[in-house]
Write a protein that holds these residues in place. Structure first.
Motif, PDB file in Angstrom:
ATOM      1  N   ALA A 143     -28.338   9.248  17.611  1.00 10.67           N
ATOM      2  CA  ALA A 143     -27.803   8.156  18.432  1.00 10.67           C
ATOM      3  C   ALA A 143     -26.298   8.314  18.636  1.00 10.67           C
ATOM      4  O   ALA A 143     -25.780   8.019  19.719  1.00 10.67           O
ATOM      5  N   ALA A 144     -25.597   8.784  17.619  1.00  7.37           N
ATOM      6  CA  ALA A 144     -24.154   8.999  17.749  1.00  7.37           C
ATOM      7  C   ALA A 144     -23.859  10.079  18.779  1.00  7.37           C
ATOM      8  O   ALA A 144     -22.904   9.964  19.562  1.00  7.37           O
ATOM      9  N   LEU A 145     -24.665  11.120  18.798  1.00  5.05           N
ATOM     10  CA  LEU A 145     -24.460  12.214  19.737  1.00  5.05           C
ATOM     11  C   LEU A 145     -24.943  11.873  21.152  1.00  5.05           C
ATOM     12  O   LEU A 145     -24.611  12.572  22.102  1.00  5.05           O
ATOM     13  N   ALA A 146     -25.709  10.815  21.299  1.00  8.89           N
ATOM     14  CA  ALA A 146     -26.279  10.435  22.594  1.00  8.89           C
ATOM     15  C   ALA A 146     -25.402   9.440  23.340  1.00  8.89           C
ATOM     16  O   ALA A 146     -25.884   8.696  24.189  1.00  8.89           O
ATOM     17  N   ARG A 147     -24.134   9.435  23.046  1.00 11.00           N
ATOM     18  CA  ARG A 147     -23.226   8.447  23.626  1.00 11.00           C
ATOM     19  C   ARG A 147     -23.277   8.435  25.155  1.00 11.00           C
ATOM     20  O   ARG A 147     -23.376   7.385  25.777  1.00 11.00           O
ATOM     21  N   ARG A 148     -23.220   9.591  25.771  1.00  9.12           N
ATOM     22  CA  ARG A 148     -23.130   9.669  27.227  1.00  9.12           C
ATOM     23  C   ARG A 148     -24.451   9.359  27.931  1.00  9.12           C
ATOM     24  O   ARG A 148     -24.500   8.587  28.889  1.00  9.12           O
ATOM     25  N   HIS A 149     -25.535   9.967  27.468  1.00  9.76           N
ATOM     26  CA  HIS A 149     -26.816   9.826  28.163  1.00  9.76           C
ATOM     27  C   HIS A 149     -27.706   8.736  27.565  1.00  9.76           C
ATOM     28  O   HIS A 149     -28.463   8.096  28.289  1.00  9.76           O
ATOM     29  N   GLY A 150     -27.664   8.543  26.259  1.00 12.03           N
ATOM     30  CA  GLY A 150     -28.541   7.572  25.614  1.00 12.03           C
ATOM     31  C   GLY A 150     -28.003   6.156  25.644  1.00 12.03           C
ATOM     32  O   GLY A 150     -28.765   5.193  25.586  1.00 12.03           O
ATOM     33  N   PHE A 151     -26.683   6.022  25.760  1.00  9.40           N
ATOM     34  CA  PHE A 151     -26.052   4.703  25.768  1.00  9.40           C
ATOM     35  C   PHE A 151     -24.995   4.644  26.869  1.00  9.40           C
ATOM     36  O   PHE A 151     -23.804   4.483  26.598  1.00  9.40           O
ATOM     37  N   PRO A 152     -25.422   4.809  28.128  1.00  4.02           N
ATOM     38  CA  PRO A 152     -24.434   4.792  29.214  1.00  4.02           C
ATOM     39  C   PRO A 152     -23.778   3.422  29.352  1.00  4.02           C
ATOM     40  O   PRO A 152     -24.375   2.406  28.991  1.00  4.02           O
ATOM     41  N   ARG A 153     -22.590   3.428  29.842  1.00 11.06           N
ATOM     42  CA  ARG A 153     -21.870   2.153  30.039  1.00 11.06           C
ATOM     43  C   ARG A 153     -22.404   1.401  31.229  1.00 11.06           C
ATOM     44  O   ARG A 153     -22.879   1.903  32.161  1.00 11.06           O
TER      45      ARG A 153
END
Length: 153
Positions: A143-153
């Protein structure tokens, strides 16, 4: 629980478990809009810590009850947060995002049950929390590494 000879019944632990789950759903609902990634990371890391506590103190009644509450808080909230993240990551096709999430969750539950049964049969109850903690520790990292694609703003 029964093998640990705890001072409380399995029913009591399950009741505490249910209270924790309710709290987890509430936490997910209260934090998903503003702190989706942070809440997800916190609950995934807390679930890992819970398993370590069970591994270290699995014969201590208070530790088991605290771990049961924490486990259910995390597992009450994690599914809602991850499903929210999936829908936000694919706003153009939320139905597909949900179906992939549900399929992945079911595969994980089945795989965890299969692996858990094998660990219990092979190494016994004391190895179970350590095996699960090692596997679960990869989730907050992912989840930490998925900042851009897994948790988009």
């Amino acid at each position: 629980m029964d093998r640990a000879d705890l001072a409380v019944s399995t029913g009591t632990v399950l009741f505490v478990f249910g209270l924790g789950s309710t709290a987890g759903v509430w936490i997910a609902g209260a934090t998903a809009d503003r702190w989706l990634r942070g809440s997800t990371l916190a609950l995934l890391a807390s679930a890992t810590v819970c398993l370590v506590v069970l591994g270290l103190f699995g014969e201590n009644t208070v530790a088991v009850l605290v771990a049961a509450v924490l486990w259910c808080v995390t597992h009450g909230g994690i599914p809602a947060l991850l499903q929210t993240a999936g829908v936000r990551a694919a706003p153009q096709d939320p139905a597909t995002a949900n179906s992939l999430w549900v399929t992945g969750w079911n595969i994980a539950m089945a795989g965890g049950s299969l692996l858990g049964g094998a660990v219990l049969t092979g190494a016994g109850t004391t190895a179970l929390p350590w095996t699960a903690a090692a596997l679960l520790a990869t989730a907050p990292l992912t989840a930490a590494l998925a900042r851009r694609h897994g948790f988009p703003r």
